[in-house]
Scaffold this active site. Structure first.
Site, PDB file in Angstrom:
ATOM      1  N   ASP A 186     -24.254  12.522  14.174  1.00 46.31           N
ATOM      2  CA  ASP A 186     -25.132  13.269  13.264  1.00 46.31           C
ATOM      3  C   ASP A 186     -24.187  14.016  12.327  1.00 46.31           C
ATOM      4  O   ASP A 186     -23.001  13.637  12.221  1.00 46.31           O
ATOM      5  CB  ASP A 186     -26.049  14.238  14.033  1.00 46.31           C
ATOM      6  CG  ASP A 186     -27.155  14.828  13.166  1.00 46.31           C
ATOM      7  OD1 ASP A 186     -28.118  14.106  12.855  1.00 46.31           O
ATOM      8  OD2 ASP A 186     -27.066  16.009  12.767  1.00 46.31           O
ATOM      9  N   LYS A 232     -31.326  15.691  21.615  1.00 49.62           N
ATOM     10  CA  LYS A 232     -30.385  16.054  20.548  1.00 49.62           C
ATOM     11  C   LYS A 232     -29.381  17.032  21.132  1.00 49.62           C
ATOM     12  O   LYS A 232     -29.683  17.722  22.116  1.00 49.62           O
ATOM     13  CB  LYS A 232     -31.135  16.721  19.387  1.00 49.62           C
ATOM     14  CG  LYS A 232     -30.384  16.711  18.085  1.00 49.62           C
ATOM     15  CD  LYS A 232     -30.536  15.405  17.326  1.00 49.62           C
ATOM     16  CE  LYS A 232     -29.636  15.336  16.115  1.00 49.62           C
ATOM     17  NZ  LYS A 232     -29.904  14.166  15.271  1.00 49.62           N
TER      18      LYS A 232
HETATM   19  P1  NDP Z   1     -22.746  13.738   7.271  1.00 49.79           P
HETATM   20  O1  NDP Z   1     -22.050  14.819   8.000  1.00 49.79           O
HETATM   21  O2  NDP Z   1     -22.116  12.414   7.140  1.00 49.79           O
HETATM   22  O3  NDP Z   1     -23.104  14.242   5.774  1.00 49.79           O
HETATM   23  C1  NDP Z   1     -23.856  15.395   5.575  1.00 49.79           C
HETATM   24  C2  NDP Z   1     -23.934  15.672   4.081  1.00 49.79           C
HETATM   25  O4  NDP Z   1     -24.818  16.754   3.861  1.00 49.79           O
HETATM   26  C3  NDP Z   1     -22.600  16.074   3.482  1.00 49.79           C
HETATM   27  O5  NDP Z   1     -22.593  15.679   2.134  1.00 49.79           O
HETATM   28  C4  NDP Z   1     -22.636  17.600   3.607  1.00 49.79           C
HETATM   29  O6  NDP Z   1     -21.821  18.282   2.670  1.00 49.79           O
HETATM   30  C5  NDP Z   1     -24.095  17.869   3.322  1.00 49.79           C
HETATM   31  N1  NDP Z   1     -24.544  19.083   4.006  1.00 49.79           N
HETATM   32  C6  NDP Z   1     -24.462  19.359   5.340  1.00 49.79           C
HETATM   33  N2  NDP Z   1     -24.958  20.580   5.590  1.00 49.79           N
HETATM   34  C7  NDP Z   1     -25.358  21.075   4.396  1.00 49.79           C
HETATM   35  C8  NDP Z   1     -25.969  22.287   3.992  1.00 49.79           C
HETATM   36  N3  NDP Z   1     -26.267  23.247   4.887  1.00 49.79           N
HETATM   37  N4  NDP Z   1     -26.263  22.443   2.685  1.00 49.79           N
HETATM   38  C9  NDP Z   1     -25.966  21.486   1.772  1.00 49.79           C
HETATM   39  N5  NDP Z   1     -25.389  20.318   2.092  1.00 49.79           N
HETATM   40  C10 NDP Z   1     -25.103  20.113   3.378  1.00 49.79           C
HETATM   41  O7  NDP Z   1     -24.186  13.638   7.953  1.00 49.79           O
HETATM   42  P2  NDP Z   1     -25.241  12.447   7.900  1.00 49.79           P
HETATM   43  O8  NDP Z   1     -25.195  11.776   6.576  1.00 49.79           O
HETATM   44  O9  NDP Z   1     -25.088  11.648   9.122  1.00 49.79           O
HETATM   45  O10 NDP Z   1     -26.612  13.249   8.049  1.00 49.79           O
HETATM   46  C11 NDP Z   1     -27.355  13.731   6.926  1.00 49.79           C
HETATM   47  C12 NDP Z   1     -28.786  14.019   7.367  1.00 49.79           C
HETATM   48  O11 NDP Z   1     -29.374  12.798   7.863  1.00 49.79           O
HETATM   49  C13 NDP Z   1     -28.938  15.035   8.504  1.00 49.79           C
HETATM   50  O12 NDP Z   1     -30.146  15.746   8.311  1.00 49.79           O
HETATM   51  C14 NDP Z   1     -29.064  14.160   9.748  1.00 49.79           C
HETATM   52  O13 NDP Z   1     -29.752  14.813  10.805  1.00 49.79           O
HETATM   53  C15 NDP Z   1     -29.903  13.018   9.172  1.00 49.79           C
HETATM   54  N6  NDP Z   1     -29.851  11.779   9.926  1.00 49.79           N
HETATM   55  C16 NDP Z   1     -28.655  11.145  10.159  1.00 49.79           C
HETATM   56  C17 NDP Z   1     -28.633   9.961  10.860  1.00 49.79           C
HETATM   57  C18 NDP Z   1     -27.385   9.180  11.053  1.00 49.79           C
HETATM   58  O14 NDP Z   1     -27.474   8.046  11.554  1.00 49.79           O
HETATM   59  N7  NDP Z   1     -26.223   9.675  10.676  1.00 49.79           N
HETATM   60  C19 NDP Z   1     -29.879   9.396  11.445  1.00 49.79           C
HETATM   61  C20 NDP Z   1     -31.080  10.080  11.045  1.00 49.79           C
HETATM   62  C21 NDP Z   1     -31.046  11.247  10.341  1.00 49.79           C
HETATM   63  P3  NDP Z   1     -20.244  18.510   2.982  1.00 49.79           P
HETATM   64  O15 NDP Z   1     -19.593  17.176   2.771  1.00 49.79           O
HETATM   65  O16 NDP Z   1     -19.834  19.538   1.985  1.00 49.79           O
HETATM   66  O17 NDP Z   1     -20.135  18.975   4.396  1.00 49.79           O
END
Ligand code: NDP
Length: 462
Positions: free
Chosen positions: A155, A113
């Protein structure tokens, strides 16, 4: 080794080790205990300065990291997170989880990572491009990446735009076109279904939970589903739930949550997709996009959805780590939740897992399960799984069809679910034979044993 100054890593480590100890694995095969001290130290950590120029011509400095945790099963594989909260503890927790998640996919990929404390929000495309080139320079020129060495992906904060800039940078620094990142654009080596993979995979996994627990009598039809986040994972999970006949009652972002009794619609989600690329908040989106004026939703400022969703059957945390507290887990149980599966990595705090697992163990009858918790390590493996399929397509110089990739994703999510059940049952020390198998123990056992066996074969442990 685990240092107390690394709380997120310590949490992930303790979750794995406590579940292994709370099974018959070490009793039956004491040799596996030796693996823990070795597997919990990254093979390599690259930490570097990222100096880039903003639009005013001023120098900006961020910290860059790549944690190459374990390569027993294949090249290091895992995303790059761009978020101001990024530090070594968070990346070590994510890399550690990734080792066992990748093992569960059944494909040959190791765990890693990386990322930076760079905040893409409020930056211009040119600033993001200059940051990505500066970040990639250290990894590419240093020789740390390669299609057989280390293949990062997206991510939080790293989507299609950032992967494009990072790939362009790698190509220009190394003079080599290779499948060194996944999540690439469709015309230059990307895989169909990669953007959808984590969200779709999460829903395929949850569908197995529902079918297994109800002996095939129920599926997503008519289920009320609470989702957090509104990024990549949450968007595609929500779209798949709607396609399968469920009602999505919530989404959220870092500023607040939206709730809809009657269901968030596909049109709402398409508007969110368009607006999130421009870093808009849900609060602004619901005021600016017509999908929300024709079909309004409730907005709660500064809140996570869990205590506001009303009666729900399924909860899919899909924003970030530790986004369900013990209290929120209790509220979800009181609201009737039966299935929890994490789209986010370590979405539940240990207190929340204890609440969900406590309910499972207390189940009176297998035919009426209390709550069944699916850990992110298994339930969100769809993203890395299709990333590995993207690597396979790059090696073959071929592009598979949507159906081929989606079928493979679904098939492998089912296999991974069944592996968790098999290991949880084989190494169970639980006395209540009526309760469903522990999916968190099953995922940890199946992933750990596979990695450990390879480490013995390589002489990493003896
Ligand atoms: P994105 O950046 O596309 O979206 C993240 C979302 O979570 C946004 O809505 C963001 O809000 C919100 N967010 C981020 N940080 C915080 C926080 N500290 N408190 C509250 N809300 C928060 O990321 P992903 O959808 O790709 O990832 C989401 C999760 O899934 C993560 O944990 C990631 O590690 C996990 N994941 C992702 C994969 C992938 O293929 N993308 C694979 C496996 C796991 P805002 O829009 O306001 O920033």
């Amino acid at each position: 080794m685990v240092k107390p100054s690394e709380p997120e890593f310590e949490q992930a480590y303790n979750e794995l080790v406590s579940t292994l100890k709370d099974s018959t694995l070490f009793q039956k095969h004491p040799k596996y205990q030796k693996v823990i001290d070795v597997v919990s130290v990254p093979e390599r950590i690259v930490q570097f300065r990222v100096a880039w120029e903003n639009d005013k011509g001023e120098i900006q400095i961020n910290n860059g990291f790549r944690v190459q945790f374990n390569s027993a099963l294949g090249p290091y594989k895992g995303g790059l997170r761009l978020h101001p909260s990024v530090n070594l503890s968070i990346l070590k927790f994510l890399g550690f989880e990734q080792i066992f998640k990748n093992a569960l996919t059944g494909l040959n990929i190791g765990g890693g990572k990386g990322g930076s404390d760079f905040d893409p929000k409020g930056k211009s495309d040119n600033e993001i491009r200059r940051f990505c080139y500066a970040f990639m320079k250290e990894l590419a020129v240093g020789g740390f990446l390669g299609e057989n060495r280390d293949v990062p992906a997206g991510d939080i904060g790293t989507g299609a735009r950032e992967v494009g800039f990072l790939f362009g940078a790698y190509k220009s620094y190394t003079k080599s076109w290779e499948g060194v990142l996944t999540g690439k654009g469709l015309t230059w080596g990307g895989s169909l279904i990669r953007p959808e993979a984590t969200g779709y995979g999460l829903v395929y996994y949850t569908e197995q939970q529902i079918k297994y627990a109800t002996k095939g009598k129920e599926d997503f039809t008519g289920k009320r589903v609470a989702i957090s986040g509104s990024g990549n994972v949450a968007q595609y999970a929500a779209l798949k739930v709607i396609e399968l006949g469920g009602t999505v009652v919530s989404l959220s972002d870092s500023k607040g949550a939206i709730i809809s009794e009657t269901g968030i619609t596909k049109e709402h989600i398409f508007s969110i997709q368009e607006a999130k690329i421009k870093f808009k908040s849900l609060k602004d989106i619901i005021n600016e996009y017509s999908a929300f004026s024709s079909s309004p939703v409730k907005y709660i400022d500064g809140a996570r959805p869990w205590i506001h969703v009303g009666q729900v059957d399924v909860a899919l945390p899909s924003a970030t780590q530790n986004e369900i507290s013990g209290e929120e887990a209790k509220a979800l149980v009181a609201a009737g939740v039966k299935y929890v599966a994490e789209g986010s990595n370590m979405g539940s705090t240990q207190e929340a897992i204890d609440v969900f697992e406590g309910e499972r163990v207390a189940t009176k009858s297998a035919s009426s399960p209390a709550v069944w918790y699916g850990p992110g390590k298994a339930s969100n493996a769809g993203g890395v799984l299709v990333s590995a399929l993207e690597m396979a397509q790059n090696s073959q110089r071929l592009t598979w069809t949507t159906e081929q990739v989606d079928d493979e994703l679904k098939k492998r999510m089912i296999e991974l679910f069944n592996q968790s059940i098999k290991f949880a049952t084989e190494y169970s020390n639980e006395t209540n034979k009526e309760s469903l198998p522990s999916l968190v123990k099953g995922a940890n056992l199946a992933g750990f044993v596979k990695v450990a066996d390879a480490m013995f074969d390589h002489g990493d442990v003896y």
